[in-house]
Design a protein around this motif. Structure first.
Motif, mmCIF file in Angstrom:
data_model
loop_
_atom_site.group_PDB
_atom_site.id
_atom_site.type_symbol
_atom_site.label_atom_id
_atom_site.label_comp_id
_atom_site.label_asym_id
_atom_site.label_seq_id
_atom_site.Cartn_x
_atom_site.Cartn_y
_atom_site.Cartn_z
ATOM 1 N N ASP A 48 43.857 75.309 66.080
ATOM 2 C CA ASP A 48 42.902 74.852 67.097
ATOM 3 C C ASP A 48 43.581 73.866 68.047
ATOM 4 O O ASP A 48 43.398 73.936 69.261
ATOM 5 C CB ASP A 48 41.684 74.188 66.451
ATOM 6 N N ASP A 49 44.371 72.950 67.489
ATOM 7 C CA ASP A 49 45.113 72.008 68.326
ATOM 8 C C ASP A 49 46.135 72.730 69.198
ATOM 9 O O ASP A 49 46.277 72.431 70.379
ATOM 10 C CB ASP A 49 45.815 70.949 67.472
ATOM 11 N N VAL A 50 46.845 73.670 68.612
ATOM 12 C CA VAL A 50 47.854 74.424 69.373
ATOM 13 C C VAL A 50 47.184 75.183 70.518
ATOM 14 O O VAL A 50 47.674 75.180 71.653
ATOM 15 C CB VAL A 50 48.644 75.375 68.447
ATOM 16 N N ARG A 51 46.051 75.799 70.239
ATOM 17 C CA ARG A 51 45.313 76.534 71.277
ATOM 18 C C ARG A 51 44.903 75.594 72.411
ATOM 19 O O ARG A 51 45.067 75.909 73.589
ATOM 20 C CB ARG A 51 44.089 77.202 70.650
ATOM 21 N N ALA A 52 44.396 74.417 72.065
ATOM 22 C CA ALA A 52 43.977 73.437 73.077
ATOM 23 C C ALA A 52 45.176 72.953 73.901
ATOM 24 O O ALA A 52 45.068 72.796 75.122
ATOM 25 C CB ALA A 52 43.282 72.262 72.405
ATOM 26 N N THR A 100 57.778 68.043 54.478
ATOM 27 C CA THR A 100 57.417 68.145 53.065
ATOM 28 C C THR A 100 56.126 68.924 52.860
ATOM 29 O O THR A 100 55.813 69.317 51.743
ATOM 30 C CB THR A 100 57.258 66.747 52.427
ATOM 31 N N GLY A 101 55.369 69.115 53.931
ATOM 32 C CA GLY A 101 54.100 69.828 53.832
ATOM 33 C C GLY A 101 53.728 70.392 55.181
ATOM 34 O O GLY A 101 54.434 70.197 56.175
ATOM 35 N N THR A 102 52.625 71.109 55.186
ATOM 36 C CA THR A 102 52.191 71.750 56.420
ATOM 37 C C THR A 102 50.750 71.360 56.713
ATOM 38 O O THR A 102 49.994 71.063 55.779
ATOM 39 C CB THR A 102 52.303 73.280 56.296
ATOM 40 N N PRO A 103 50.379 71.346 57.967
ATOM 41 C CA PRO A 103 51.217 71.573 59.138
ATOM 42 C C PRO A 103 52.024 70.316 59.488
ATOM 43 O O PRO A 103 51.597 69.192 59.213
ATOM 44 C CB PRO A 103 50.212 71.859 60.247
ATOM 45 N N THR A 104 53.191 70.535 60.047
ATOM 46 C CA THR A 104 54.020 69.465 60.584
ATOM 47 C C THR A 104 54.438 69.904 61.973
ATOM 48 O O THR A 104 54.758 71.079 62.187
ATOM 49 C CB THR A 104 55.259 69.213 59.701
ATOM 50 N N TYR A 105 54.421 68.975 62.900
ATOM 51 C CA TYR A 105 54.829 69.262 64.272
ATOM 52 C C TYR A 105 56.117 68.503 64.565
ATOM 53 O O TYR A 105 56.294 67.378 64.098
ATOM 54 C CB TYR A 105 53.776 68.782 65.270
ATOM 55 N N VAL A 106 57.000 69.109 65.342
ATOM 56 C CA VAL A 106 58.178 68.416 65.839
ATOM 57 C C VAL A 106 58.211 68.632 67.341
ATOM 58 O O VAL A 106 58.158 69.778 67.810
ATOM 59 C CB VAL A 106 59.477 68.920 65.178
ATOM 60 N N ILE A 107 58.275 67.518 68.068
ATOM 61 C CA ILE A 107 58.321 67.592 69.527
ATOM 62 C C ILE A 107 59.160 66.435 70.038
ATOM 63 O O ILE A 107 58.977 65.294 69.598
ATOM 64 C CB ILE A 107 56.907 67.613 70.150
ATOM 65 N N ALA A 108 60.084 66.752 70.924
ATOM 66 C CA ALA A 108 60.975 65.744 71.515
ATOM 67 C C ALA A 108 61.645 64.904 70.429
ATOM 68 O O ALA A 108 61.763 63.692 70.547
ATOM 69 C CB ALA A 108 60.221 64.877 72.510
ATOM 70 N N ARG A 133 48.305 62.337 69.947
ATOM 71 C CA ARG A 133 49.683 61.854 69.746
ATOM 72 C C ARG A 133 50.691 62.841 70.310
ATOM 73 O O ARG A 133 51.693 62.441 70.901
ATOM 74 C CB ARG A 133 49.950 61.594 68.273
ATOM 75 N N ILE A 134 50.420 64.135 70.142
ATOM 76 C CA ILE A 134 51.322 65.148 70.710
ATOM 77 C C ILE A 134 51.328 65.056 72.224
ATOM 78 O O ILE A 134 52.388 65.090 72.854
ATOM 79 C CB ILE A 134 50.922 66.565 70.226
ATOM 80 N N VAL A 135 50.149 64.924 72.819
ATOM 81 C CA VAL A 135 50.058 64.783 74.283
ATOM 82 C C VAL A 135 50.834 63.548 74.735
ATOM 83 O O VAL A 135 51.535 63.601 75.741
ATOM 84 C CB VAL A 135 48.581 64.734 74.732
ATOM 85 N N ALA A 136 50.730 62.459 74.010
ATOM 86 C CA ALA A 136 51.452 61.237 74.385
ATOM 87 C C ALA A 136 52.960 61.471 74.370
ATOM 88 O O ALA A 136 53.680 61.021 75.271
ATOM 89 C CB ALA A 136 51.078 60.097 73.441
ATOM 90 N N VAL A 137 53.467 62.204 73.386
ATOM 91 C CA VAL A 137 54.899 62.508 73.315
ATOM 92 C C VAL A 137 55.296 63.407 74.478
ATOM 93 O O VAL A 137 56.329 63.196 75.126
ATOM 94 C CB VAL A 137 55.273 63.155 71.955
ATOM 95 N N ILE A 138 54.473 64.404 74.775
ATOM 96 C CA ILE A 138 54.761 65.313 75.892
ATOM 97 C C ILE A 138 54.815 64.526 77.200
ATOM 98 O O ILE A 138 55.752 64.676 77.997
ATOM 99 C CB ILE A 138 53.709 66.438 75.989
ATOM 100 N N GLU A 139 53.825 63.706 77.421
ATOM 101 C CA GLU A 139 53.765 62.951 78.678
ATOM 102 C C GLU A 139 54.924 61.960 78.785
ATOM 103 O O GLU A 139 55.477 61.771 79.873
ATOM 104 C CB GLU A 139 52.414 62.256 78.826
ATOM 105 N N ALA A 140 55.303 61.339 77.689
ATOM 106 C CA ALA A 140 56.449 60.417 77.706
ATOM 107 C C ALA A 140 57.745 61.173 78.025
ATOM 108 O O ALA A 140 58.606 60.679 78.750
ATOM 109 C CB ALA A 140 56.571 59.696 76.363
ATOM 110 N N ALA A 141 57.872 62.392 77.493
ATOM 111 C CA ALA A 141 59.073 63.186 77.765
ATOM 112 C C ALA A 141 59.120 63.658 79.210
ATOM 113 O O ALA A 141 60.207 63.838 79.768
ATOM 114 C CB ALA A 141 59.113 64.390 76.825
ATOM 115 N N ARG A 142 57.960 63.826 79.808
ATOM 116 C CA ARG A 142 57.894 64.238 81.215
ATOM 117 C C ARG A 142 58.386 63.138 82.153
ATOM 118 O O ARG A 142 58.862 63.403 83.233
ATOM 119 C CB ARG A 142 56.458 64.578 81.615
ATOM 120 N N GLY A 143 58.198 61.917 81.722
ATOM 121 C CA GLY A 143 58.656 60.793 82.544
ATOM 122 C C GLY A 143 57.587 60.198 83.302
ATOM 123 O O GLY A 143 56.931 60.128 84.112
#
Length: 165
Positions: free
Chosen positions: A25-29, A131-139, A155-165
């Motif tokens: 659901d998160d991935v779809r969003a 060590t378990g699922t789900p786990t996300y890795v980004i940047a 939190r994922i959006v925050a990492v994406i936006e930080a990587a964008r600059g």
């Protein structure tokens, strides 16, 4: 906000994991929010406690090879209870339901053609601390999902936006 490319999002997933069903659901969003600019890659991390998870990872690899990986993953996760009872038979049934060459999925499970890929994912996952699922890795950041997905998308959006600059 710059036009810098988005970092790739890896979803370390196990196809007998109820929490991974929620993670989709998160991935779809996120895909709706960022469109084709966000690349999401499924990484396999079958857990030994689920007896059909490894075969499901192999079948999903074949589904991605046939170009219908995400629909297959979603369909398998929607049938967790059936998978627990029916194993490989259910994996092949789901393949047919989502328009895959089900005979080819069955053959892939028998000949083990995706074993090296699944094993490599597991080894890499362990190396980076999955060590378990789900786990996300980004940047370069690992974000553990699990039972509580609360705030994870943000939190994922925050990492994406930080990587964008």
């Amino acid at each position: 906000m710059t036009d810098a490319p988005l970092p790739r999002l890896e979803l370390w997933c196990e196809l007998q994991c109820p929490d991974c069903r929620t993670a989709l659901d998160d991935v779809r969003a996120l895909r709706e929010q960022y469109g084709d600019a966000l690349t999401v890659e499924l990484r396999h991390f079958p857990l030994e406690k689920h007896k059909h998870a490894y075969a499901a990872a192999e079948a999903a690899s074949e589904a991605f090879e046939q170009g219908r990986g995400w629909p297959y993953v979603e369909a398998v996760l929607a049938r967790l209870e059936d998978l627990e009872r029916g194993g490989q038979k259910v994996l092949v049934e789901v393949a047919a339901e989502v328009g895959l060459d089900a005979d080819e999925v069955d053959t892939a499970l028998i000949d083990g053609r995706h074993t090296l890929l699944v094993d490599a994912d597991v080894a890499e996952g362990r190396a980076i601390g999955v060590t378990g699922t789900p786990t996300y890795v980004i940047a370069g950041q690992r974000l553990d999902g699990g039972r509580s997905q609360d705030g994870l998308r943000e939190r994922i959006v925050a990492v994406i936006e930080a990587a964008r600059g």
